[in-house]
Enzyme design. Structure first.
Site, PDB file in Angstrom:
ATOM      1  N   LYS A 191       0.906  -1.207  -0.084  1.00  0.00           N
ATOM      2  CA  LYS A 191      -0.017  -0.025  -0.107  1.00  0.00           C
ATOM      3  C   LYS A 191       0.830   1.117  -0.163  1.00  0.00           C
ATOM      4  O   LYS A 191       0.304   2.121  -0.303  1.00  0.00           O
ATOM      5  CB  LYS A 191      -1.084  -0.003   1.256  1.00  0.00           C
ATOM      6  CG  LYS A 191      -2.046  -1.125   1.255  1.00  0.00           C
ATOM      7  CD  LYS A 191      -2.868  -1.006   2.454  1.00  0.00           C
ATOM      8  CE  LYS A 191      -4.279  -2.044   2.097  1.00  0.00           C
ATOM      9  NZ  LYS A 191      -5.148  -1.683   3.132  1.00  0.00           N
ATOM     10  N   ASN A 236      -4.640   2.096  -1.713  1.00  0.00           N
ATOM     11  CA  ASN A 236      -5.326   0.909  -1.848  1.00  0.00           C
ATOM     12  C   ASN A 236      -6.229   0.651  -2.927  1.00  0.00           C
ATOM     13  O   ASN A 236      -6.820  -0.477  -3.291  1.00  0.00           O
ATOM     14  CB  ASN A 236      -6.245   0.214  -0.641  1.00  0.00           C
ATOM     15  CG  ASN A 236      -7.675   1.152  -0.540  1.00  0.00           C
ATOM     16  OD1 ASN A 236      -7.517   2.385  -0.774  1.00  0.00           O
ATOM     17  ND2 ASN A 236      -8.509   0.224  -0.089  1.00  0.00           N
ATOM     18  N   GLY A 288       1.965  -0.561   9.500  1.00  0.00           N
ATOM     19  CA  GLY A 288       2.038  -0.703   8.074  1.00  0.00           C
ATOM     20  C   GLY A 288       1.009   0.170   7.345  1.00  0.00           C
ATOM     21  O   GLY A 288       0.156   1.139   7.990  1.00  0.00           O
ATOM     22  N   ALA A 317      -2.114  -0.383   6.386  1.00  0.00           N
ATOM     23  CA  ALA A 317      -3.815  -0.150   6.806  1.00  0.00           C
ATOM     24  C   ALA A 317      -3.768   0.645   8.041  1.00  0.00           C
ATOM     25  O   ALA A 317      -4.630   1.316   8.489  1.00  0.00           O
ATOM     26  CB  ALA A 317      -4.159  -1.781   7.189  1.00  0.00           C
TER      27      ALA A 317
END
Length: 245
Positions: A63, A84, A128, A130
């Protein structure tokens, strides 16, 4: 025929492929959605040269890494620092790749019904891609956030630093790590679960299994628990809207 897909690694069980394949069949849309596991982000350039995509989804662990290959970022994706959704904008013989982040709308709409006035502070497990959308969303909602990772830094707590005081002060805990994701379901973030209470809200971005070990341990202490399936539905709907705008 329009072509869409998902890049990431590994891609053993994909919600997105099942969702969009069923959606295309239901709506009689001439489109395909396939999985493209990349061993390294450097494979991305060849992938887009050999396929005529209309759009791609991006998942762990690319991402952030994929951003270097994009021509433009949506303001939200730029602010978050993670993408994303990629839209392929074609004009004659040229193609522009624009990055978006729909994790924000998916996460916000799925967590809001569970938030209570006492959820003023949150711990985000993992740093990370997310986690960046989660951090952005929680701050937007006025919730004070702190990252937790394996190694402490000036702005990040380590798992070893978590104690009763920190857990009791942060009544919202969001897992953004892949720990506990199928097939390695016996793993979970190493937090002091014994200090959880019925006032805690535990949210896991993982959707498979439906109840991760992280959520199970929270439920056993009376905490409210939420998995990531509604977030996935929300981000998928938003992605389709972007690809068709």
């Amino acid at each position: 025929m329009r072509f869409f897909g998902l890049i990431g690694f590994p891609l053993g069980h994909s919600f997105s492929q099942k969702y969009f394949t069923a959606y295309f069949e239901e709506k009689k849309i001439e489109a395909q959605y396939n999985l493209f596991p990349l061993n390294d982000i450097s494979e991305f350039s060849e992938l887009i040269k050999s396929n005529t995509f209309s759009g791609l989804n991006v998942t762990i662990p690319y991402k952030t890494q994929v951003m270097q290959y994009l021509d433009e970022l949506d303001p939200t994706a730029a602010a978050i620092g993670a993408v994303n959704v990629i839209k392929f904008i074609r004009d004659n013989n040229t193609v522009q790749l624009k990055g978006f982040n729909t994790d924000v709308v998916g996460f916000e709409n799925s967590i809001k019904p569970y938030l209570k006035p006492h959820h003023k502070k949150a711990l985000i497990l993992g740093t990370g891609g997310a986690s960046k959308a989660v951090l952005y969303t929680l701050r937007k909602l006025g919730i004070t956030t702190t990252y937790v990772s394996r190694h402490a830094t000036e702005d990040v707590l380590s798992y070893e630093q978590l104690n009763e005081d920190i857990i009791s002060e942060n009544l919202l805990i969001v897992n953004t790590t892949p720990l506990g994701m199928y097939p390695k379901v016996d793993n979970c973030a190493d937090i002091p679960y014994k200090h959880l209470t019925e006032k805690h809200l535990l949210y896991d971005v993982i959707y498979l299994p439906e109840e991760t070990l992280f959520l199970q341990k929270g439920r056993e202490k009376g905490a409210t628990t939420v998995n990531g399936i509604e977030m996935l539905y929300g981000q998928a709907i938003a992605a389709w809207a972007i690809w068709n705008s």
